[in-house]
Write a protein that holds these residues in place. Structure first.
Motif, PDB file in Angstrom:
ATOM      1  N   ARG A 166       0.062 -83.153 -92.514  1.00 20.08           N
ATOM      2  CA  ARG A 166      -0.672 -83.119 -91.190  1.00 20.08           C
ATOM      3  C   ARG A 166      -1.573 -81.593 -91.434  1.00 20.08           C
ATOM      4  O   ARG A 166      -1.159 -80.718 -91.619  1.00 20.08           O
ATOM      5  N   VAL A 167      -2.885 -82.040 -91.570  1.00 19.99           N
ATOM      6  CA  VAL A 167      -3.748 -80.720 -91.780  1.00 19.99           C
ATOM      7  C   VAL A 167      -4.666 -80.289 -90.507  1.00 19.99           C
ATOM      8  O   VAL A 167      -4.313 -81.150 -89.579  1.00 19.99           O
ATOM      9  N   SER A 168      -5.287 -79.339 -90.936  1.00 22.14           N
ATOM     10  CA  SER A 168      -6.228 -78.899 -89.713  1.00 22.14           C
ATOM     11  C   SER A 168      -7.492 -80.071 -89.585  1.00 22.14           C
ATOM     12  O   SER A 168      -7.565 -81.281 -90.382  1.00 22.14           O
ATOM     13  N   SER A 169      -8.369 -79.819 -88.571  1.00 21.67           N
ATOM     14  CA  SER A 169      -9.386 -81.307 -88.381  1.00 21.67           C
ATOM     15  C   SER A 169     -10.724 -80.468 -88.968  1.00 21.67           C
ATOM     16  O   SER A 169     -10.799 -79.468 -88.949  1.00 21.67           O
ATOM     17  N   TRP A 170     -11.210 -81.513 -89.517  1.00 20.98           N
ATOM     18  CA  TRP A 170     -12.759 -81.249 -89.993  1.00 20.98           C
ATOM     19  C   TRP A 170     -13.526 -80.795 -88.933  1.00 20.98           C
ATOM     20  O   TRP A 170     -14.511 -80.140 -89.415  1.00 20.98           O
ATOM     21  N   GLY A 171     -13.585 -81.208 -87.719  1.00 16.67           N
ATOM     22  CA  GLY A 171     -14.264 -80.944 -86.642  1.00 16.67           C
ATOM     23  C   GLY A 171     -15.074 -82.154 -86.446  1.00 16.67           C
ATOM     24  O   GLY A 171     -16.032 -81.949 -85.721  1.00 16.67           O
ATOM     25  N   MET A 172     -14.920 -83.333 -87.341  1.00 16.88           N
ATOM     26  CA  MET A 172     -15.739 -84.439 -86.855  1.00 16.88           C
ATOM     27  C   MET A 172     -14.946 -85.241 -85.754  1.00 16.88           C
ATOM     28  O   MET A 172     -14.385 -86.327 -85.946  1.00 16.88           O
ATOM     29  N   GLN A 173     -15.139 -84.898 -84.329  1.00 14.59           N
ATOM     30  CA  GLN A 173     -14.405 -85.173 -83.577  1.00 14.59           C
ATOM     31  C   GLN A 173     -14.710 -86.728 -83.172  1.00 14.59           C
ATOM     32  O   GLN A 173     -13.729 -87.433 -82.632  1.00 14.59           O
ATOM     33  N   TRP A 174     -15.847 -87.219 -83.427  1.00 13.04           N
ATOM     34  CA  TRP A 174     -15.941 -88.497 -82.923  1.00 13.04           C
ATOM     35  C   TRP A 174     -15.185 -89.563 -83.845  1.00 13.04           C
ATOM     36  O   TRP A 174     -15.224 -90.646 -83.875  1.00 13.04           O
ATOM     37  N   LEU A 175     -15.023 -89.226 -84.912  1.00 10.66           N
ATOM     38  CA  LEU A 175     -14.278 -89.772 -85.875  1.00 10.66           C
ATOM     39  C   LEU A 175     -12.759 -89.729 -86.046  1.00 10.66           C
ATOM     40  O   LEU A 175     -11.869 -90.161 -86.584  1.00 10.66           O
ATOM     41  N   GLU A 176     -12.142 -88.864 -85.131  1.00 10.03           N
ATOM     42  CA  GLU A 176     -10.723 -88.556 -84.961  1.00 10.03           C
ATOM     43  C   GLU A 176     -10.097 -89.925 -84.089  1.00 10.03           C
ATOM     44  O   GLU A 176     -10.758 -90.490 -83.315  1.00 10.03           O
ATOM     45  N   PRO A 177      -8.879 -90.199 -84.595  1.00  9.20           N
ATOM     46  CA  PRO A 177      -8.217 -89.728 -85.497  1.00  9.20           C
ATOM     47  C   PRO A 177      -8.972 -90.004 -87.013  1.00  9.20           C
ATOM     48  O   PRO A 177      -8.940 -91.173 -87.391  1.00  9.20           O
ATOM     49  N   LEU A 178      -9.084 -89.021 -87.935  1.00  5.51           N
ATOM     50  CA  LEU A 178      -9.701 -89.355 -89.148  1.00  5.51           C
ATOM     51  C   LEU A 178      -8.569 -89.330 -90.296  1.00  5.51           C
ATOM     52  O   LEU A 178      -7.853 -88.288 -90.492  1.00  5.51           O
ATOM     53  N   VAL A 179      -8.697 -90.386 -91.027  1.00  2.15           N
ATOM     54  CA  VAL A 179      -7.664 -90.625 -92.154  1.00  2.15           C
ATOM     55  C   VAL A 179      -8.196 -90.076 -93.383  1.00  2.15           C
ATOM     56  O   VAL A 179      -9.463 -90.679 -93.795  1.00  2.15           O
ATOM     57  N   GLU A 180      -7.699 -89.368 -94.189  1.00  2.00           N
ATOM     58  CA  GLU A 180      -8.119 -88.871 -95.476  1.00  2.00           C
ATOM     59  C   GLU A 180      -7.407 -89.157 -96.751  1.00  2.00           C
ATOM     60  O   GLU A 180      -6.057 -89.041 -96.815  1.00  2.00           O
ATOM     61  N   ILE A 181      -7.803 -90.056 -97.573  1.00  2.00           N
ATOM     62  CA  ILE A 181      -6.927 -90.432 -98.763  1.00  2.00           C
ATOM     63  C   ILE A 181      -7.991 -89.964 -99.920  1.00  2.00           C
ATOM     64  O   ILE A 181      -9.046 -90.314-100.081  1.00  2.00           O
ATOM     65  N   ASP A 182      -7.498 -89.202-100.807  1.00  4.31           N
ATOM     66  CA  ASP A 182      -8.116 -88.724-102.060  1.00  4.31           C
ATOM     67  C   ASP A 182      -9.586 -88.487-101.591  1.00  4.31           C
ATOM     68  O   ASP A 182     -10.309 -88.582-102.419  1.00  4.31           O
ATOM     69  N   GLY A 183      -9.704 -87.624-100.634  1.00  2.00           N
ATOM     70  CA  GLY A 183     -10.891 -87.032-100.483  1.00  2.00           C
ATOM     71  C   GLY A 183     -11.802 -87.838 -99.482  1.00  2.00           C
ATOM     72  O   GLY A 183     -12.855 -87.432 -99.157  1.00  2.00           O
TER      73      GLY A 183
END
Lengths: 141, 517
Positions: free
Chosen positions: B33-50
């Motif tokens: 669980r990390v901080s938010s990138w700030g691209m809020q229209w894409l939340e919840p944003l899932v990040e795998i390998d960048g």
């Protein structure tokens, strides 16, 4: 434990802090659902303040209530950003769903301003609400 | 095992991030669980390998894992919304686990504090002055000058107070710092303490931010040894907007009604419990660790325009397609922010109005989109940057209603100490209601004993003149910015959208021209 004893405990817990009144009022509000006249009297005595001073603080802040309200609360944000995303159109349905069972409270900003309309129940936040989702929240609270 | 990164920011959680994280764990993934990138229209944003996928729901989990999801946005760091930013305060956004000391130290954390301890108070103040950092709460007062004043003030007990009463609608940058990078704020406070000789700090945090309260408490517990002898504590507000005003905040911290104090004395000399106090916004303090890093002050000073130096975390909100946090150097135009970066309205309808600076900020018309993000440029246009929040409205907005709300909000949140704000705001609501509903004299004015009151009904022009006059009084004689700036949204809405106030917009324009507002 009597209410008086519990209040004394809360007061004792915070008494040595700088500016203890607000933390005490938060604890009392959380525990008893209100800060009533009795509590004000006991807190005032505990902190060597006048009852008027304590009542002045209790009545100033939106979060403190003088009387208990057993109803569950749903806070709906109605500030500018949520207005621009259409929260006002949801209010009539929300009020109908709430009836007398649920208390709807207006809050100015939950800080989720790009994904409104937003609501808060306890410490849970809910975003991207439409009429149906808000109604469901209110009905199941 | 696949490592999945999902934000635990309050906004992501409100959009369903917790359930999503649990679902990935059930699929055998490790979830950070990390901080938010700030691209809020894409939340919840899932990040795998960048690489990013969003906005994800539970139904998307399987597709994301087997690589067939159509939510893929590619490498997050290369996304235009992120790649074009200049992130200093939010350098860690999306990249670290918020309360992980390990992550913080691995990304340059505590270097500013270490260096501050080496160079000593005078040099710290000098570097903050040199950086050109101005208070990010709204007033834009140079942070270095405030620190110097507190440092020079006599007294053995001094305080650092972080103003986290972020009550403006459309602002969430403070929340994102506290929930995403709490140690940056704490480090900034510790550096401020070092600079002015304060060993006690308070974070005054609004009760509307339960997640931030929990994260800050946790972070302070974990880093107590690192910041010692500096001590810091969270104090929770109680739902009063006006407590974002610094003197009102100090009263609240002391356990009093959150009423505004008259200045002078300045809080820098007589602040919390009458002691010299630095009161800074979260963004101001969170910018400090970078500035105190090697060469940081020079880098910061090199960005921006005019007297607005460095970067501003701008918050894109309201009816906007790509809402979120956009940190960039001062000087960007409003049109770029709303149209190019924000992608226009979310509803797809034309932009009607943009409010910059929260409930006390002016409504700007799309004709003004070439205005540059700069304290002085906004002031010159009778507008304000405030805390950098931008609310976009589409053409369905009723600006008369929004002007009324500005007055209504002021009435609801006024601390009651000064008359222009306490009573002016109520009168403002009444006048706007009369303008919009027909122009009868009110009951009181029609009483026989009110013999000095004209008996004929007011014309539209009379009402506008009266409202402009009221706004003038509120602007010039309120004790703080709540009463003093509420006229900005009201007058700007009347100026640009008179048709939303009256059937006869020309009369509104004429009256405004005549009173010169």
């Amino acid at each position: 434990m009597s209410k008086e004893q519990r209040l004394s405990e809360i007061i004792a817990e915070h008494q040595s802090r700088e500016g203890p009144l607000m933390p005490i009022l938060h604890d009392v509000q959380a525990e008893f659902g209100c800060v009533d006249a009795d509590s004000e009297r006991i807190i005032a005595a505990g902190l060597n303040l006048s009852r008027a001073e304590v009542h002045g603080v209790v009545s100033f802040y939106h979060d403190f209530h003088g009387e208990p309200d057993a109803r569950p609360v749903v806070q709906i944000c109605r500030a500018e950003a949520c207005k621009s995303r259409g929260v006002e159109a949801l209010i009539a349905d929300a009020e109908a769903a709430a009836g007398t069972r649920v208390k709807l409270a207006t809050v100015y900003c939950l800080g989720l301003c790009s994904v409104g309309p937003n609501a808060r129940i306890g410490d849970d936040l809910h975003a991207r609400l439409d009429s149906d989702r808000l109604k469901k929240l209110i009905e199941t609270v | 095992m696949t490592l999945v990164r999902i934000s635990d920011d309050a906004l992501a959680r409100a959009c369903g991030a917790d359930a999503l994280a649990a679902a990935f764990e059930q699929h055998g993934c490790t979830v950070h669980r990390v901080s938010s990138w700030g691209m809020q229209w894409l939340e919840p944003l899932v990040e795998i390998d960048g690489k990013g996928f969003g906005p994800a729901t539970l139904d998307d989990v399987a597709a994301i894992l087997d690589g067939t999801s159509d939510l893929a946005i590619g490498v997050i760091e290369d996304h235009p919304f992120i790649a074009k930013q200049q992130r200093l305060t939010f350098a860690r956004a999306g990249k670290t686990r918020p309360t992980s000391l390990e992550d913080y130290a691995a990304t340059g954390g505590w270097n500013g504090l270490k260096r501050a301890r080496e160079i000593g108070p005078e040099q710290i103040v000098e570097e903050v002055l040199h950086s050109g950092l101005r208070g990010r709460g709204g007033a834009g007062f140079p942070a270095g000058i405030k620190w110097r004043t507190v440092a020079a003030a006599p007294g053995s007990q001094k305080y650092i107070v972080a103003n986290a009463d972020e009550g403006d609608s459309a602002t969430f940058a403070d929340r994102m710092v506290m929930e995403g990078d709490p140690y940056a704020l704490i480090e900034g406070m510790a550096i401020a303490g070092q600079a002015v000789g304060a060993d006690q700090g308070y974070v005054y945090l609004r009760s509307e931010y339960p997640d931030a309260i929990a994260k800050m408490n946790r972070a302070l517990e974990l880093c107590a040894d690192i910041i010692a002898p500096f001590q810091c504590e969270v104090r929770v507000g109680a739902g009063a907007y006006v407590c974002g005003e610094e003197t009102s905040l100090l009263n609240s911290l002391e356990g009093k009604r959150g009423e505004v104090r008259a200045k002078p004395p300045l809080p820098a000399l007589e602040g919390l419990f009458g002691k010299p106090t630095v009161v800074n916004n979260i963004l101001t303090l969170a910018a400090v660790p970078h500035i105190l890093g090697q060469g940081g002050a020079n880098d910061y000073e090199a960005l921006g325009m005019g007297r607005s130096k460095g970067t501003m975390p701008i918050q894109l909100a309201g009816n906007i397609k790509h809402g979120g946090l956009y940190e960039t150097a001062f000087g960007i135009t409003l049109g770029e922010l709303v149209n190019d970066i924000g992608g226009g309205t979310q509803s797809g309808r034309p932009v009607k109005a943009v409010q910059v600076g929260g409930p006390l900020g002016a409504y700007l018309h799309p004709d003004q989109f070439d205005i540059k993000f700069d304290y002085e440029e906004y002031t010159a246009s009778e507008a304000l940057i405030g805390h950098g929040g931008i609310t976009v409205f589409d053409d369905s907005a009723d600006m008369g209603g929004m002007a009324r709300f500005a007055m209504e909000f002021c009435a609801a949140e006024s601390c009651g100490k000064c008359t222009p704000c306490r009573i002016g705001s109520v009168r403002g609501v009444e006048i706007i209601d009369r303008m919009r509903a027909g122009r009868k004299r009110d009951t009181l004015e029609r009483q026989p004993q009110m013999h000095n009151t004209p008996k004929q009904d007011r014309s539209a022009e009379d009402e506008v003149t009266l409202l402009a006059d009221l706004c003038d009084v509120m602007k010039s004689s309120s004790l703080c910015a709540l009463g003093g700036f509420t006229p900005y949204p009201v007058l700007s809405a009347m100026r640009h959208w008179p048709e939303d106030f009256s059937d006869n917009p020309d009369s509104v324009r004429n009256a405004l021209d005549r009173v010169g507002t």
